[in-house]
Motif scaffolding. Structure first.
Motif, PDB file in Angstrom:
ATOM      1  N   LEU A 194       0.833  -1.203   0.000  1.00 20.62           N
ATOM      2  CA  LEU A 194       0.000   0.000   0.000  1.00 20.62           C
ATOM      3  C   LEU A 194       0.873   1.260   0.000  1.00 20.62           C
ATOM      4  CD1 LEU A 194      -3.146   0.685   0.329  1.00 20.62           C
ATOM      5  CD2 LEU A 194      -2.547   1.178   2.700  1.00 20.62           C
ATOM      6  N   VAL A 195       1.871   1.275   0.880  1.00 22.18           N
ATOM      7  CA  VAL A 195       2.753   2.443   0.971  1.00 22.18           C
ATOM      8  C   VAL A 195       3.516   2.647  -0.344  1.00 22.18           C
ATOM      9  CG1 VAL A 195       4.797   3.384   2.126  1.00 22.18           C
ATOM     10  CG2 VAL A 195       2.995   2.307   3.475  1.00 22.18           C
ATOM     11  N   TRP A 196       4.058   1.557  -0.888  1.00 18.17           N
ATOM     12  CA  TRP A 196       4.831   1.657  -2.123  1.00 18.17           C
ATOM     13  C   TRP A 196       3.954   2.134  -3.279  1.00 18.17           C
ATOM     14  CZ3 TRP A 196       4.920  -0.438  -7.049  1.00 18.17           C
ATOM     15  CH2 TRP A 196       6.113  -0.270  -7.769  1.00 18.17           C
ATOM     16  N   SER A 197       2.776   1.542  -3.408  1.00 20.07           N
ATOM     17  CA  SER A 197       1.897   1.903  -4.522  1.00 20.07           C
ATOM     18  C   SER A 197       1.358   3.325  -4.364  1.00 20.07           C
ATOM     19  CB  SER A 197       0.739   0.909  -4.633  1.00 20.07           C
ATOM     20  OG  SER A 197      -0.014   0.850  -3.436  1.00 20.07           O
ATOM     21  N   ALA A 198       1.122   3.765  -3.125  1.00 22.04           N
ATOM     22  CA  ALA A 198       0.629   5.125  -2.893  1.00 22.04           C
ATOM     23  C   ALA A 198       1.672   6.155  -3.312  1.00 22.04           C
ATOM     24  CB  ALA A 198       0.260   5.322  -1.429  1.00 22.04           C
ATOM     25  N   LYS A 225       4.170  10.277 -20.399  1.00 22.91           N
ATOM     26  CA  LYS A 225       3.909   8.836 -20.508  1.00 22.91           C
ATOM     27  C   LYS A 225       4.258   8.110 -19.222  1.00 22.91           C
ATOM     28  CE  LYS A 225       5.078   4.737 -23.259  1.00 22.91           C
ATOM     29  NZ  LYS A 225       5.866   4.228 -24.417  1.00 22.91           N
ATOM     30  N   ALA A 226       5.425   8.420 -18.658  1.00 17.02           N
ATOM     31  CA  ALA A 226       5.836   7.768 -17.413  1.00 17.02           C
ATOM     32  C   ALA A 226       4.881   8.128 -16.277  1.00 17.02           C
ATOM     33  CB  ALA A 226       7.258   8.179 -17.048  1.00 17.02           C
ATOM     34  N   GLY A 227       4.447   9.382 -16.229  1.00 14.64           N
ATOM     35  CA  GLY A 227       3.512   9.800 -15.195  1.00 14.64           C
ATOM     36  C   GLY A 227       2.197   9.042 -15.277  1.00 14.64           C
ATOM     37  N   LEU A 228       1.674   8.886 -16.498  1.00 17.49           N
ATOM     38  CA  LEU A 228       0.424   8.136 -16.684  1.00 17.49           C
ATOM     39  C   LEU A 228       0.575   6.674 -16.302  1.00 17.49           C
ATOM     40  CD1 LEU A 228      -0.730   9.661 -20.104  1.00 17.49           C
ATOM     41  CD2 LEU A 228      -1.855   9.955 -17.879  1.00 17.49           C
ATOM     42  N   VAL A 229       1.706   6.078 -16.673  1.00 15.17           N
ATOM     43  CA  VAL A 229       1.944   4.664 -16.351  1.00 15.17           C
ATOM     44  C   VAL A 229       1.995   4.457 -14.845  1.00 15.17           C
ATOM     45  CG1 VAL A 229       3.645   2.804 -16.447  1.00 15.17           C
ATOM     46  CG2 VAL A 229       3.089   4.092 -18.519  1.00 15.17           C
ATOM     47  N   TRP A 230       2.768   5.297 -14.153  1.00 18.90           N
ATOM     48  CA  TRP A 230       2.899   5.120 -12.707  1.00 18.90           C
ATOM     49  C   TRP A 230       1.605   5.451 -11.974  1.00 18.90           C
ATOM     50  CZ3 TRP A 230       5.973   1.959 -10.738  1.00 18.90           C
ATOM     51  CH2 TRP A 230       7.268   1.778 -11.214  1.00 18.90           C
ATOM     52  N   THR A 231       0.826   6.378 -12.506  1.00 17.50           N
ATOM     53  CA  THR A 231      -0.485   6.664 -11.915  1.00 17.50           C
ATOM     54  C   THR A 231      -1.386   5.428 -12.007  1.00 17.50           C
ATOM     55  OG1 THR A 231      -0.327   9.010 -12.508  1.00 17.50           O
ATOM     56  CG2 THR A 231      -2.517   8.150 -11.988  1.00 17.50           C
ATOM     57  N   GLY A 232      -1.416   4.807 -13.184  1.00 19.17           N
ATOM     58  CA  GLY A 232      -2.235   3.610 -13.375  1.00 19.17           C
ATOM     59  C   GLY A 232      -1.752   2.428 -12.561  1.00 19.17           C
ATOM     60  N   VAL A 233      -0.448   2.175 -12.594  1.00 16.16           N
ATOM     61  CA  VAL A 233       0.119   1.055 -11.822  1.00 16.16           C
ATOM     62  C   VAL A 233      -0.131   1.263 -10.327  1.00 16.16           C
ATOM     63  CG1 VAL A 233       2.280  -0.050 -11.121  1.00 16.16           C
ATOM     64  CG2 VAL A 233       1.875   0.473 -13.531  1.00 16.16           C
ATOM     65  N   GLY A 234       0.102   2.486  -9.861  1.00 12.84           N
ATOM     66  CA  GLY A 234      -0.109   2.768  -8.443  1.00 12.84           C
ATOM     67  C   GLY A 234      -1.547   2.561  -8.028  1.00 12.84           C
ATOM     68  N   LEU A 235      -2.495   2.981  -8.882  1.00 12.72           N
ATOM     69  CA  LEU A 235      -3.909   2.846  -8.550  1.00 12.72           C
ATOM     70  C   LEU A 235      -4.328   1.380  -8.487  1.00 12.72           C
ATOM     71  CD1 LEU A 235      -6.531   4.317  -7.985  1.00 12.72           C
ATOM     72  CD2 LEU A 235      -6.954   4.411 -10.452  1.00 12.72           C
ATOM     73  N   VAL A 236      -3.890   0.584  -9.456  1.00 11.51           N
ATOM     74  CA  VAL A 236      -4.233  -0.845  -9.470  1.00 11.51           C
ATOM     75  C   VAL A 236      -3.684  -1.541  -8.229  1.00 11.51           C
ATOM     76  CG1 VAL A 236      -3.837  -3.034 -10.654  1.00 11.51           C
ATOM     77  CG2 VAL A 236      -4.427  -0.996 -11.981  1.00 11.51           C
TER      78      VAL A 236
END
Length: 327
Positions: free
Chosen positions: A15-19, A171-182
């Motif tokens: 949770l902490v890492w993904s947040a 692109k990197a921002g969008l990817v990490w936003t999506g990965v973090g949310l999932v």
């Protein structure tokens, strides 16, 4: 109890890492799309670090454990002020320069008082939850409108400096936003399952588990971002992060959970948890706003007082868990 405990620990770590990935990605994406640094500091970072509380509470309410959602929100507010600001101020006294932070503190106080009125009848139902969400939307709308005409503010400068530390492409921002949310959703499901199982095993309410283990765990992203900002002496970003997070918890997290599933509120919540949260919020406002010409700041003594209150409260709650108190 071993498997639920492992689930809680593993869920919190993920949770902490993904947040952190979600907030970094969302902040970078917002910057690339032209959002002002002031709004990124106020909304994206301040509210984004409360994403764990939001996801955990929504899942808990959806699974029929709204007490865990309420405990998570109010327990996180207590941890944000007592643990995070108390600990950070002990390391380095915090000085308040931002007019935005000074404006948000009275709003947080008013929202905290409103939450007591909504709980007075012993339940936060769907209408009350909808009201909280409407107030959150209104606050965000006013913040965006005011930020357009806001002059130079220390919070904006500190946010811009923070964004430069971890630069990302769109692109990197969008990817990490999506990965973090999932991963936020996955880790939250694991955490909620483990927390509910532990509550049932100890014979305590999910409210108590939400106020202790889950609340502190979901506050870790705020602690990590605050320590990172402190290293760069970005005091207003530290305070803005906590104030924004507490506003989002009180309005968005509780509001969404109540809309999903009405929350029954025992008298102990008002007498014990809300009362402490209110006192700490008042102390924060007095320290940060200043008085009689005193510069708004949180010195080491005041930080120690906030941290001591948090430690005493946590010890009391842990004792309830160990003794199997209903809470």
């Amino acid at each position: 109890m071993i498997l639920p405990a492992v689930a809680v620990v593993a869920g919190l770590v993920l949770l902490v890492w993904s947040a952190e990935r979600f907030v970094d990605g969302a902040a970078a994406t917002s910057a690339r799309l032209g959002l002002s640094p002031l709004l990124i500091g106020m909304l994206v970072i301040g509210f984004g670090t409360s994403a764990p509380e939001l996801v955990v509470s929504a899942l808990a309410a959806g699974q029929g454990n709204p007490g865990l959602a309420l405990g998570n929100a109010y327990g996180s507010n207590i941890a944000n002020i007592g643990l995070i600001l108390g600990l950070v101020a002990l390391v380095s006294p915090l000085v308040v320069h931002s007019s935005v932070v000074r404006r948000e503190l009275p709003v947080l106080g008013a929202v905290t008082l409103l939450s007591a009125l909504l709980m007075w009848e012993g339940v936060v139902g769907r209408p009350e939850g909808a009201l909280l969400l409407v107030l959150l939307a209104a606050f965000m709308g006013v913040s965006i409108w005011r930020a357009r005409g806001e002059g130079a503010d220390p919070l904006a400068a500190e946010t811009e400096e923070s964004l430069q530390v971890h630069p990302m492409t769109l692109k990197a921002g969008l990817v990490w936003t999506g990965v973090g949310l999932v991963l936020l959703v996955i880790s939250s499901r694991v955490l909620v399952w483990g927390a509910v199982a532990i509550a049932q095993g100890f014979g305590v309410s999910d409210l108590i588990i939400g106020l202790t283990v889950v609340a502190v765990g979901t506050s870790l992203p705020e602690l990590a971002s605050s320590i990172s900002a402190l290293r760069r002496r970005e005091h207003d970003l530290v305070l803005g992060n906590v104030v924004g997070s507490n506003l989002f918890n009180t309005l968005g997290v509780v509001g969404l959970a109540a809309v999903i599933h009405p929350i029954e509120v025992g008298s102990e919540v008002l007498l014990r948890d809300w009362s402490l949260m209110s006192v700490m919020t008042l102390m924060l406002a007095v320290f940060a706003l200043g008085w009689r010409g005193r510069q708004g700041r949180i010195n080491r003594f005041e930080g120690a007082a906030l941290l001591a209150m948090f430690i005493a409260y946590t010890g009391w709650m842990v004792n309830l868990v160990i003794s199997g108190g209903a809470g």
